[in-house]
Design an enzyme around this catalytic site. Structure first.
Site, PDB file in Angstrom:
ATOM      1  N   HIS A  14       0.915  -1.062  -0.095  1.00 58.51           N
ATOM      2  CA  HIS A  14      -0.219   0.268   0.122  1.00 58.51           C
ATOM      3  C   HIS A  14       1.019   1.235  -0.199  1.00 58.51           C
ATOM      4  CE1 HIS A  14      -3.973  -2.174   2.167  1.00 58.51           C
ATOM      5  NE2 HIS A  14      -3.704  -2.074   0.334  1.00 58.51           N
ATOM      6  N   ASP A  29      -3.096  -6.108  -5.643  1.00 59.77           N
ATOM      7  CA  ASP A  29      -2.308  -6.770  -5.509  1.00 59.77           C
ATOM      8  C   ASP A  29      -3.320  -8.399  -6.142  1.00 59.77           C
ATOM      9  OD1 ASP A  29      -3.953  -6.125  -3.731  1.00 59.77           O
ATOM     10  OD2 ASP A  29      -2.836  -7.637  -2.459  1.00 59.77           O
ATOM     11  N   ASP A  39      -8.123 -11.627   1.566  1.00 61.60           N
ATOM     12  CA  ASP A  39      -7.341 -11.107   2.519  1.00 61.60           C
ATOM     13  C   ASP A  39      -7.507 -12.026   3.616  1.00 61.60           C
ATOM     14  OD1 ASP A  39      -6.079  -9.960   0.570  1.00 61.60           O
ATOM     15  OD2 ASP A  39      -6.877  -7.834   0.142  1.00 61.60           O
ATOM     16  N   GLU A  82      -8.740  -5.017  -5.269  1.00 67.56           N
ATOM     17  CA  GLU A  82      -7.090  -4.749  -5.337  1.00 67.56           C
ATOM     18  C   GLU A  82      -6.122  -5.528  -6.466  1.00 67.56           C
ATOM     19  OE1 GLU A  82      -6.682  -4.056  -1.001  1.00 67.56           O
ATOM     20  OE2 GLU A  82      -5.160  -2.503  -1.618  1.00 67.56           O
ATOM     21  N   TYR A 115      -1.169  -7.686   9.867  1.00 68.16           N
ATOM     22  CA  TYR A 115      -2.103  -8.094   8.896  1.00 68.16           C
ATOM     23  C   TYR A 115      -3.415  -7.713   9.296  1.00 68.16           C
ATOM     24  CZ  TYR A 115      -4.219  -8.436   4.355  1.00 68.16           C
ATOM     25  OH  TYR A 115      -4.676  -8.898   3.014  1.00 68.16           O
ATOM     26  N   HIS A 148      -2.587 -14.605   0.188  1.00 72.08           N
ATOM     27  CA  HIS A 148      -1.180 -13.774   0.886  1.00 72.08           C
ATOM     28  C   HIS A 148      -0.925 -15.190   2.140  1.00 72.08           C
ATOM     29  CE1 HIS A 148      -1.616  -9.841  -1.000  1.00 72.08           C
ATOM     30  NE2 HIS A 148      -3.130  -9.332  -0.395  1.00 72.08           N
ATOM     31  N   HIS A 175     -11.376 -10.163  -4.621  1.00 76.32           N
ATOM     32  CA  HIS A 175     -11.089  -8.887  -4.565  1.00 76.32           C
ATOM     33  C   HIS A 175     -10.443  -8.220  -5.725  1.00 76.32           C
ATOM     34  CE1 HIS A 175     -10.302  -5.285  -2.047  1.00 76.32           C
ATOM     35  NE2 HIS A 175      -9.063  -6.328  -1.875  1.00 76.32           N
ATOM     36  N   HIS A 215     -11.547  -6.223   3.334  1.00 73.60           N
ATOM     37  CA  HIS A 215     -11.878  -5.281   3.956  1.00 73.60           C
ATOM     38  C   HIS A 215     -12.485  -4.104   2.643  1.00 73.60           C
ATOM     39  CE1 HIS A 215      -7.589  -4.162   1.852  1.00 73.60           C
ATOM     40  NE2 HIS A 215      -8.005  -5.267   1.337  1.00 73.60           N
TER      41      HIS A 215
END
Ligand SMILES: Cc1cc2nc3c(=O)[nH]c(=O)nc-3n(C[C@H](O)[C@H](O)[C@H](O)COP(=O)(O)O)c2cc1C
Ligand SMILES: [Fe+2]
Ligand SMILES: [Fe+2]
Ligand SMILES: [Zn+2]
Lengths: 54, 392
Positions: free
Chosen positions: B23, B83, B164, B81, B192, B225, B79, B145
Protein backbone atom coordinates in the site's frame (compact mmCIF):
# COMPACT_ATOMS: atom_id res chain seq x y z
CA UNK A 1 -37.01 11.98 9.76
CA UNK A 2 -33.60 11.03 11.09
CA UNK A 3 -30.44 10.61 9.07
CA UNK A 4 -28.50 7.36 9.52
CA UNK A 5 -24.78 6.83 9.12
CA UNK A 6 -22.96 3.68 8.01
CA UNK A 7 -20.75 2.60 10.93
CA UNK A 8 -18.30 1.00 8.56
CA UNK A 9 -17.68 3.52 5.77
CA UNK A 10 -19.28 6.75 6.95
CA UNK A 11 -21.96 7.07 4.23
CA UNK A 12 -24.96 9.05 5.50
CA UNK A 13 -28.49 8.06 4.48
CA UNK A 14 -30.59 11.20 4.16
CA UNK A 15 -34.33 10.42 3.96
CA UNK A 16 -34.86 13.64 2.02
CA UNK A 17 -32.64 12.26 -0.75
CA UNK A 18 -33.32 8.54 -0.41
CA UNK A 19 -31.18 6.12 -2.42
CA UNK A 20 -32.77 6.22 -5.89
CA UNK A 21 -30.02 4.05 -7.45
CA UNK A 22 -31.17 1.22 -5.19
CA UNK A 23 -34.86 1.97 -5.67
CA UNK A 24 -35.35 3.91 -2.43
CA UNK A 25 -37.41 6.99 -3.27
CA UNK A 26 -36.68 10.41 -1.81
CA UNK A 27 -38.75 10.87 1.34
CA UNK A 28 -38.37 7.27 2.55
CA UNK A 29 -37.70 7.05 6.28
CA UNK A 30 -34.73 4.84 7.18
CA UNK A 31 -37.07 2.58 9.15
CA UNK A 32 -39.14 1.96 6.02
CA UNK A 33 -36.23 0.78 3.87
CA UNK A 34 -36.47 -2.97 3.12
CA UNK A 35 -34.14 -5.15 5.20
CA UNK A 36 -32.26 -6.46 2.18
CA UNK A 37 -31.05 -2.97 1.33
CA UNK A 38 -27.30 -2.50 1.74
CA UNK A 39 -25.04 0.53 2.05
CA UNK A 40 -24.66 1.91 -1.49
CA UNK A 41 -20.99 2.72 -0.89
CA UNK A 42 -19.64 -0.31 0.93
CA UNK A 43 -22.34 -2.98 0.80
CA UNK A 44 -22.85 -3.65 4.52
CA UNK A 45 -26.31 -4.30 5.95
CA UNK A 46 -28.96 -1.95 7.28
CA UNK A 47 -28.13 -3.08 10.81
CA UNK A 48 -24.68 -1.49 10.43
CA UNK A 49 -26.24 1.98 10.43
CA UNK A 50 -26.67 4.23 13.47
CA UNK A 51 -28.90 7.30 13.84
CA UNK A 52 -27.09 10.62 13.44
CA UNK A 53 -27.60 13.00 16.35
CA UNK A 54 -28.12 16.51 15.09
CA UNK B 1 6.64 -22.72 -9.95
CA UNK B 2 3.17 -24.21 -9.54
CA UNK B 3 2.51 -26.25 -6.39
CA UNK B 4 -0.02 -29.04 -6.19
CA UNK B 5 -2.37 -28.74 -3.21
CA UNK B 6 -4.98 -31.44 -3.89
CA UNK B 7 -5.68 -33.66 -6.91
CA UNK B 8 -7.76 -30.81 -8.30
CA UNK B 9 -6.26 -27.63 -6.88
CA UNK B 10 -2.87 -26.13 -7.78
CA UNK B 11 -1.27 -23.00 -6.38
CA UNK B 12 -0.24 -20.75 -9.28
CA UNK B 13 0.65 -17.54 -7.46
CA UNK B 14 3.78 -15.48 -6.95
CA UNK B 15 6.09 -15.45 -3.94
CA UNK B 16 7.47 -11.96 -3.41
CA UNK B 17 10.51 -12.40 -1.18
CA UNK B 18 11.72 -8.85 -1.72
CA UNK B 19 8.56 -6.92 -0.88
CA UNK B 20 9.34 -4.58 2.00
CA UNK B 21 6.32 -2.32 1.92
CA UNK B 22 2.74 -2.53 0.76
CA UNK B 23 0.00 0.00 0.00
CA UNK B 24 2.75 2.39 -0.99
CA UNK B 25 4.52 2.91 2.31
CA UNK B 26 1.48 2.47 4.56
CA UNK B 27 2.33 -1.07 5.60
CA UNK B 28 5.75 -2.57 6.19
CA UNK B 29 6.18 -6.14 4.99
CA UNK B 30 9.43 -7.21 6.63
CA UNK B 31 9.00 -10.85 5.69
CA UNK B 32 7.90 -10.30 2.09
CA UNK B 33 4.57 -11.63 0.90
CA UNK B 34 2.90 -13.78 -1.69
CA UNK B 35 -0.01 -13.28 -4.08
CA UNK B 36 -1.82 -16.59 -4.04
CA UNK B 37 -3.75 -17.65 -7.10
CA UNK B 38 -5.38 -21.04 -7.35
CA UNK B 39 -6.22 -23.19 -10.37
CA UNK B 40 -9.02 -25.73 -9.97
CA UNK B 41 -9.22 -28.54 -12.53
CA UNK B 42 -12.46 -30.45 -12.26
CA UNK B 43 -14.68 -31.19 -15.30
CA UNK B 44 -14.68 -27.44 -15.54
CA UNK B 45 -11.61 -25.31 -14.89
CA UNK B 46 -11.67 -22.26 -12.63
CA UNK B 47 -8.96 -19.78 -11.71
CA UNK B 48 -9.28 -18.01 -8.36
CA UNK B 49 -7.67 -14.55 -8.22
CA UNK B 50 -4.48 -13.42 -9.97
CA UNK B 51 -1.34 -11.60 -8.77
CA UNK B 52 0.04 -8.08 -8.41
CA UNK B 53 0.47 -6.04 -11.58
CA UNK B 54 4.32 -6.07 -11.79
CA UNK B 55 4.21 -9.87 -12.04
CA UNK B 56 1.45 -10.10 -14.64
CA UNK B 57 3.59 -11.46 -17.48
CA UNK B 58 5.43 -13.89 -15.28
CA UNK B 59 2.09 -15.09 -13.93
CA UNK B 60 0.53 -15.67 -17.34
CA UNK B 61 3.67 -17.32 -18.71
CA UNK B 62 3.79 -19.74 -15.79
CA UNK B 63 0.07 -20.39 -15.97
CA UNK B 64 0.57 -21.40 -19.60
CA UNK B 65 3.11 -23.98 -18.50
CA UNK B 66 0.43 -25.42 -16.27
CA UNK B 67 -2.61 -25.29 -18.59
CA UNK B 68 -3.77 -24.25 -22.04
CA UNK B 69 -5.40 -20.92 -21.13
CA UNK B 70 -8.34 -21.68 -23.43
CA UNK B 71 -9.30 -24.49 -21.10
CA UNK B 72 -10.07 -22.02 -18.31
CA UNK B 73 -13.87 -21.84 -18.08
CA UNK B 74 -14.24 -19.36 -15.24
CA UNK B 75 -12.24 -16.68 -13.50
CA UNK B 76 -13.27 -16.04 -9.90
CA UNK B 77 -12.26 -12.65 -8.46
CA UNK B 78 -12.78 -12.63 -4.69
CA UNK B 79 -11.39 -9.10 -4.31
CA UNK B 80 -10.10 -6.69 -6.90
CA UNK B 81 -7.37 -4.66 -5.33
CA UNK B 82 -4.37 -4.49 -7.69
CA UNK B 83 -2.43 -7.13 -5.77
CA UNK B 84 -5.03 -9.68 -6.91
CA UNK B 85 -6.53 -8.25 -10.07
CA UNK B 86 -3.26 -6.89 -11.44
CA UNK B 87 -2.71 -9.67 -13.97
CA UNK B 88 -6.24 -9.54 -15.39
CA UNK B 89 -5.39 -7.30 -18.34
CA UNK B 90 -2.53 -9.55 -19.40
CA UNK B 91 -4.63 -12.67 -18.89
CA UNK B 92 -7.76 -11.34 -20.61
CA UNK B 93 -5.68 -10.36 -23.61
CA UNK B 94 -5.27 -14.10 -24.19
CA UNK B 95 -8.78 -15.28 -23.24
CA UNK B 96 -10.98 -12.20 -23.64
CA UNK B 97 -14.40 -13.85 -23.47
CA UNK B 98 -13.86 -15.84 -20.29
CA UNK B 99 -16.52 -15.03 -17.69
CA UNK B 100 -15.32 -13.22 -14.56
CA UNK B 101 -17.32 -14.12 -11.46
CA UNK B 102 -17.37 -11.38 -8.83
CA UNK B 103 -19.74 -9.33 -6.69
CA UNK B 104 -21.58 -6.31 -8.10
CA UNK B 105 -19.07 -4.08 -6.28
CA UNK B 106 -16.32 -6.24 -7.72
CA UNK B 107 -17.48 -5.53 -11.26
CA UNK B 108 -17.58 -1.80 -10.51
CA UNK B 109 -14.07 -1.91 -9.05
CA UNK B 110 -12.62 -3.90 -11.97
CA UNK B 111 -14.25 -1.48 -14.40
CA UNK B 112 -12.95 1.44 -12.33
CA UNK B 113 -9.41 0.09 -12.50
CA UNK B 114 -9.06 -1.35 -16.01
CA UNK B 115 -11.91 0.28 -17.95
CA UNK B 116 -12.61 -2.90 -19.89
CA UNK B 117 -15.97 -4.34 -20.90
CA UNK B 118 -15.27 -7.94 -19.92
CA UNK B 119 -17.84 -10.71 -19.50
CA UNK B 120 -18.83 -10.14 -15.88
CA UNK B 121 -21.08 -12.51 -13.97
CA UNK B 122 -22.28 -10.93 -10.73
CA UNK B 123 -22.72 -13.28 -7.82
CA UNK B 124 -24.32 -13.02 -4.39
CA UNK B 125 -24.12 -15.00 -1.18
CA UNK B 126 -25.38 -18.54 -1.73
CA UNK B 127 -24.90 -18.56 -5.51
CA UNK B 128 -23.16 -21.70 -6.70
CA UNK B 129 -21.03 -22.69 -9.64
CA UNK B 130 -20.85 -26.47 -10.26
CA UNK B 131 -17.48 -27.59 -11.60
CA UNK B 132 -18.20 -31.34 -11.86
CA UNK B 133 -17.38 -33.36 -8.77
CA UNK B 134 -16.99 -30.16 -6.82
CA UNK B 135 -19.03 -26.98 -6.52
CA UNK B 136 -18.07 -23.42 -5.71
CA UNK B 137 -20.31 -21.43 -3.36
CA UNK B 138 -19.89 -17.68 -3.03
CA UNK B 139 -20.18 -15.77 0.24
CA UNK B 140 -20.18 -11.98 0.05
CA UNK B 141 -18.00 -10.41 2.73
CA UNK B 142 -18.34 -6.66 2.19
CA UNK B 143 -15.64 -4.54 3.88
CA UNK B 144 -13.41 -7.46 4.69
CA UNK B 145 -11.63 -5.27 3.66
CA UNK B 146 -13.12 -3.67 0.54
CA UNK B 147 -16.73 -3.35 -0.63
CA UNK B 148 -16.16 -6.06 -3.26
CA UNK B 149 -14.72 -8.75 -1.02
CA UNK B 150 -16.17 -12.25 -1.13
CA UNK B 151 -15.12 -15.74 -0.04
CA UNK B 152 -15.41 -18.78 -2.28
CA UNK B 153 -16.01 -22.21 -0.77
CA UNK B 154 -15.16 -25.36 -2.72
CA UNK B 155 -17.16 -28.40 -1.66
CA UNK B 156 -15.63 -31.82 -2.24
CA UNK B 157 -12.14 -30.59 -1.43
CA UNK B 158 -13.56 -28.54 1.46
CA UNK B 159 -11.51 -25.41 0.87
CA UNK B 160 -12.36 -21.86 1.85
CA UNK B 161 -10.72 -19.35 -0.48
CA UNK B 162 -10.83 -16.33 1.80
CA UNK B 163 -8.68 -13.85 -0.12
CA UNK B 164 -7.18 -11.20 2.24
CA UNK B 165 -9.08 -12.59 5.25
CA UNK B 166 -6.78 -14.88 7.31
CA UNK B 167 -3.86 -13.70 5.17
CA UNK B 168 -0.35 -12.72 6.24
CA UNK B 169 2.42 -10.87 4.45
CA UNK B 170 4.83 -13.75 4.71
CA UNK B 171 7.00 -15.14 1.95
CA UNK B 172 7.69 -18.86 2.08
CA UNK B 173 8.22 -21.62 -0.44
CA UNK B 174 6.71 -24.08 2.02
CA UNK B 175 3.07 -23.17 1.37
CA UNK B 176 1.52 -24.50 4.59
CA UNK B 177 1.25 -23.26 8.17
CA UNK B 178 2.58 -26.56 9.49
CA UNK B 179 5.78 -26.23 7.47
CA UNK B 180 6.88 -22.83 8.78
CA UNK B 181 7.70 -21.13 12.09
CA UNK B 182 4.33 -20.59 13.78
CA UNK B 183 5.57 -17.68 15.89
CA UNK B 184 6.53 -15.81 12.73
CA UNK B 185 3.27 -16.58 10.95
CA UNK B 186 1.06 -15.64 13.89
CA UNK B 187 2.96 -12.37 14.30
CA UNK B 188 2.39 -11.57 10.62
CA UNK B 189 -1.27 -12.67 10.78
CA UNK B 190 -1.79 -10.36 13.76
CA UNK B 191 0.03 -7.45 12.11
CA UNK B 192 -2.11 -7.98 9.00
CA UNK B 193 -5.30 -8.06 11.03
CA UNK B 194 -4.47 -4.94 13.01
CA UNK B 195 -3.29 -2.84 10.09
CA UNK B 196 -5.77 -3.93 7.43
CA UNK B 197 -8.84 -5.50 9.01
CA UNK B 198 -9.27 -3.96 12.45
CA UNK B 199 -11.39 -1.01 11.22
CA UNK B 200 -13.91 -3.61 10.07
CA UNK B 201 -13.92 -5.74 13.21
CA UNK B 202 -17.74 -5.64 13.53
CA UNK B 203 -18.04 -7.08 10.02
CA UNK B 204 -15.27 -9.60 10.68
CA UNK B 205 -17.05 -10.83 13.79
CA UNK B 206 -20.38 -11.21 12.03
CA UNK B 207 -19.00 -12.77 8.87
CA UNK B 208 -16.74 -15.24 10.65
CA UNK B 209 -19.63 -16.30 12.90
CA UNK B 210 -21.81 -16.67 9.81
CA UNK B 211 -19.23 -18.91 8.14
CA UNK B 212 -18.77 -20.97 11.31
CA UNK B 213 -22.56 -21.39 11.57
CA UNK B 214 -22.66 -22.79 8.02
CA UNK B 215 -20.85 -25.82 9.45
CA UNK B 216 -18.89 -26.36 6.28
CA UNK B 217 -16.36 -29.17 6.38
CA UNK B 218 -13.04 -27.35 6.29
CA UNK B 219 -9.80 -29.04 5.24
CA UNK B 220 -7.96 -25.92 4.15
CA UNK B 221 -8.24 -22.17 4.36
CA UNK B 222 -6.49 -20.71 1.32
CA UNK B 223 -5.94 -16.94 1.69
CA UNK B 224 -4.50 -14.65 -0.96
CA UNK B 225 -1.32 -13.82 0.99
CA UNK B 226 1.02 -16.04 2.97
CA UNK B 227 0.57 -19.61 4.10
CA UNK B 228 -2.38 -21.94 3.62
CA UNK B 229 -3.95 -22.97 6.93
CA UNK B 230 -3.76 -26.78 6.73
CA UNK B 231 -2.99 -27.90 10.26
CA UNK B 232 -6.05 -27.02 12.37
CA UNK B 233 -7.39 -24.35 10.01
CA UNK B 234 -9.89 -23.34 12.67
CA UNK B 235 -7.04 -21.89 14.76
CA UNK B 236 -6.96 -18.73 12.67
CA UNK B 237 -10.76 -18.50 12.80
CA UNK B 238 -10.58 -18.62 16.59
CA UNK B 239 -7.91 -15.93 16.58
CA UNK B 240 -10.07 -13.70 14.37
CA UNK B 241 -13.00 -14.09 16.74
CA UNK B 242 -10.75 -12.92 19.60
CA UNK B 243 -9.11 -10.10 17.66
CA UNK B 244 -12.45 -8.78 16.38
CA UNK B 245 -13.84 -8.63 19.91
CA UNK B 246 -12.07 -5.53 21.30
CA UNK B 247 -8.96 -7.63 21.86
CA UNK B 248 -6.51 -6.73 24.59
CA UNK B 249 -3.83 -8.29 26.73
CA UNK B 250 -2.52 -7.21 30.11
CA UNK B 251 -0.13 -4.84 28.37
CA UNK B 252 0.68 -1.15 28.48
CA UNK B 253 2.27 0.26 25.35
CA UNK B 254 4.21 3.48 25.79
CA UNK B 255 4.87 5.29 22.52
CA UNK B 256 7.04 8.37 22.64
CA UNK B 257 9.17 10.67 20.56
CA UNK B 258 12.04 12.75 21.87
CA UNK B 259 14.51 15.37 20.65
CA UNK B 260 16.86 15.76 23.66
CA UNK B 261 15.95 12.68 25.76
CA UNK B 262 13.61 14.28 28.31
CA UNK B 263 10.41 12.68 27.03
CA UNK B 264 12.31 9.37 26.77
CA UNK B 265 13.33 9.65 30.43
CA UNK B 266 9.71 10.31 31.32
CA UNK B 267 8.60 7.27 29.30
CA UNK B 268 11.10 5.05 31.06
CA UNK B 269 10.09 6.29 34.50
CA UNK B 270 6.40 5.84 33.70
CA UNK B 271 7.16 2.29 32.57
CA UNK B 272 9.05 1.58 35.79
CA UNK B 273 6.15 2.85 37.86
CA UNK B 274 3.69 0.63 36.02
CA UNK B 275 5.92 -2.42 36.27
CA UNK B 276 6.46 -1.96 39.98
CA UNK B 277 2.76 -1.45 40.67
CA UNK B 278 1.73 -4.39 38.51
CA UNK B 279 4.55 -6.89 37.97
CA UNK B 280 2.41 -9.17 35.79
CA UNK B 281 1.65 -6.42 33.27
CA UNK B 282 3.71 -6.37 30.09
CA UNK B 283 5.20 -2.92 29.55
CA UNK B 284 6.52 -2.02 26.11
CA UNK B 285 8.28 1.19 25.13
CA UNK B 286 8.45 2.16 21.50
CA UNK B 287 10.02 5.19 19.87
CA UNK B 288 7.51 6.60 17.40
CA UNK B 289 10.21 7.88 15.06
CA UNK B 290 12.51 4.86 15.21
CA UNK B 291 10.34 1.78 15.55
CA UNK B 292 8.27 0.52 12.66
CA UNK B 293 4.89 2.28 12.60
CA UNK B 294 2.91 -0.87 11.88
CA UNK B 295 4.69 -2.75 14.66
CA UNK B 296 3.80 0.11 17.00
CA UNK B 297 0.15 -0.07 15.95
CA UNK B 298 0.21 -3.82 16.50
CA UNK B 299 1.52 -3.30 20.04
CA UNK B 300 -1.11 -0.60 20.61
CA UNK B 301 -3.72 -3.15 19.56
CA UNK B 302 -2.46 -5.66 22.13
CA UNK B 303 -2.50 -3.09 24.92
CA UNK B 304 -5.20 -2.28 27.43
CA UNK B 305 -3.59 1.14 28.00
CA UNK B 306 -1.75 3.24 25.43
CA UNK B 307 0.43 6.13 26.59
CA UNK B 308 1.67 8.62 24.03
CA UNK B 309 4.37 11.15 24.63
CA UNK B 310 5.93 13.93 22.64
CA UNK B 311 8.00 16.96 23.43
CA UNK B 312 6.35 20.23 22.46
CA UNK B 313 7.73 21.40 19.14
CA UNK B 314 6.52 24.58 17.43
CA UNK B 315 3.41 24.65 19.62
CA UNK B 316 2.55 21.06 18.72
CA UNK B 317 3.85 17.50 18.72
CA UNK B 318 6.30 15.53 16.61
CA UNK B 319 5.58 14.37 13.10
CA UNK B 320 5.98 10.69 13.98
CA UNK B 321 3.40 11.00 16.78
CA UNK B 322 1.09 12.87 14.39
CA UNK B 323 1.32 10.02 11.88
CA UNK B 324 0.56 7.41 14.50
CA UNK B 325 -2.40 9.38 15.85
CA UNK B 326 -3.86 9.51 12.34
CA UNK B 327 -3.24 5.83 11.76
CA UNK B 328 -4.72 4.90 15.13
CA UNK B 329 -7.82 6.97 14.33
CA UNK B 330 -8.30 5.04 11.10
CA UNK B 331 -7.85 1.64 12.73
CA UNK B 332 -10.72 2.27 15.19
CA UNK B 333 -9.32 0.55 18.25
CA UNK B 334 -12.02 -0.39 20.75
CA UNK B 335 -12.17 -0.24 24.55
CA UNK B 336 -8.65 1.02 25.09
CA UNK B 337 -7.63 3.53 27.72
CA UNK B 338 -5.07 6.19 26.95
CA UNK B 339 -3.21 9.24 28.24
CA UNK B 340 -0.47 11.59 27.05
CA UNK B 341 2.81 12.89 28.44
CA UNK B 342 5.81 14.92 27.41
CA UNK B 343 8.57 17.38 28.16
CA UNK B 344 8.34 21.03 27.12
CA UNK B 345 10.20 24.31 27.27
CA UNK B 346 7.92 27.35 27.36
CA UNK B 347 4.42 26.82 25.97
CA UNK B 348 3.92 23.03 26.33
CA UNK B 349 0.87 22.37 24.12
CA UNK B 350 1.76 18.81 23.04
CA UNK B 351 0.28 16.85 25.95
CA UNK B 352 -3.12 18.47 25.70
CA UNK B 353 -3.23 18.20 21.91
CA UNK B 354 -2.29 14.53 21.93
CA UNK B 355 -4.94 13.89 24.56
CA UNK B 356 -7.57 15.50 22.32
CA UNK B 357 -6.51 13.45 19.34
CA UNK B 358 -6.53 10.24 21.33
CA UNK B 359 -10.04 11.02 22.43
CA UNK B 360 -11.15 11.74 18.87
CA UNK B 361 -9.57 8.45 17.84
CA UNK B 362 -11.91 6.63 20.22
CA UNK B 363 -9.62 6.04 23.21
CA UNK B 364 -11.03 6.40 26.70
CA UNK B 365 -8.93 9.15 28.29
CA UNK B 366 -7.89 8.26 31.83
CA UNK B 367 -6.51 11.63 32.93
CA UNK B 368 -5.23 14.94 31.60
CA UNK B 369 -1.72 13.57 31.18
CA UNK B 370 1.62 14.57 32.65
CA UNK B 371 3.92 17.26 31.30
CA UNK B 372 7.19 18.45 32.72
CA UNK B 373 9.43 21.38 31.82
CA UNK B 374 12.95 20.90 30.43
CA UNK B 375 14.97 17.98 31.77
CA UNK B 376 13.31 15.90 34.51
CA UNK B 377 15.15 15.76 37.85
CA UNK B 378 14.83 13.03 40.48
CA UNK B 379 11.57 14.39 41.87
CA UNK B 380 10.05 14.78 38.44
CA UNK B 381 10.98 11.22 37.49
CA UNK B 382 9.44 10.05 40.74
CA UNK B 383 6.26 11.91 39.74
CA UNK B 384 6.31 9.99 36.45
CA UNK B 385 6.69 6.67 38.31
CA UNK B 386 3.81 7.64 40.54
CA UNK B 387 1.68 8.67 37.56
CA UNK B 388 2.38 5.33 35.88
CA UNK B 389 1.67 3.33 39.02
CA UNK B 390 -1.73 4.95 39.41
CA UNK B 391 -2.77 3.86 35.92
CA UNK B 392 -2.72 0.15 36.72
C1 LIG C 1 -6.15 0.05 3.02
C2 LIG C 1 -7.05 0.86 2.11
C3 LIG C 1 -8.08 1.59 2.65
C4 LIG C 1 -8.91 2.36 1.83
N1 LIG C 1 -9.92 3.09 2.40
C5 LIG C 1 -10.71 3.83 1.61
C6 LIG C 1 -11.77 4.60 2.18
O1 LIG C 1 -12.00 4.58 3.39
N2 LIG C 1 -12.55 5.32 1.37
C7 LIG C 1 -12.32 5.39 0.02
O2 LIG C 1 -13.02 6.11 -0.67
N3 LIG C 1 -11.34 4.65 -0.55
C8 LIG C 1 -10.54 3.87 0.21
N4 LIG C 1 -9.55 3.12 -0.37
C9 LIG C 1 -9.42 3.06 -1.83
C10 LIG C 1 -8.33 3.99 -2.39
O3 LIG C 1 -8.61 5.33 -2.06
C11 LIG C 1 -8.26 3.78 -3.90
O4 LIG C 1 -7.74 2.49 -4.14
C12 LIG C 1 -7.43 4.83 -4.63
O5 LIG C 1 -7.68 4.69 -6.02
C13 LIG C 1 -5.93 4.64 -4.40
O6 LIG C 1 -5.21 5.73 -4.98
P1 LIG C 1 -3.63 5.64 -5.20
O7 LIG C 1 -3.44 4.75 -6.38
O8 LIG C 1 -3.15 7.02 -5.39
O9 LIG C 1 -3.07 5.01 -3.96
C14 LIG C 1 -8.70 2.36 0.43
C15 LIG C 1 -7.66 1.61 -0.08
C16 LIG C 1 -6.83 0.87 0.73
C17 LIG C 1 -5.72 0.08 0.12
FE1 LIG D 1 -6.93 -6.16 -0.28
FE1 LIG E 1 -4.45 -8.45 -0.81
ZN1 LIG F 1 -21.07 1.86 4.14
Amino acid sequence: MKKYKCDICGYVYDPAVGDPDSGIAAGTAFEDIPNDWVCPLCGVEKSDFSPVDE
Amino acid sequence: MAKKITDRVTWVGKIDWELKSFHGDELSTDRGSSYNSYLIRDEKVALIDTVWLPYDREFVARLKEEINLNQIDYIIMNHNEVDHSGALVELMREIPGTPIYCTAKGEAIIRGHYHQDWNFVRVKTGDTLPLGETTLTFIEAPMLHWPDTMFTYMSGDNILFSNDGFGQHYATESLYNDRVCMAEVMQEALKYYVNILNPFSPMVMRKVKEVVAMNLPLNLICPSHGVIWRETPTQIIEKYLQWADAYQEDQVTIVYDTMWQSTRKMAQAIGEGIQKASPSTTVKLMNAAVDDKNDILTEMFRAKIVLMGSPTINNGYSYAIAGLLEMARGLKFKKKRAAAFGSYGWSGEATKMITEHLQQAGFEIVNEGIRQSWVPDTDMLQACRQWGAELV
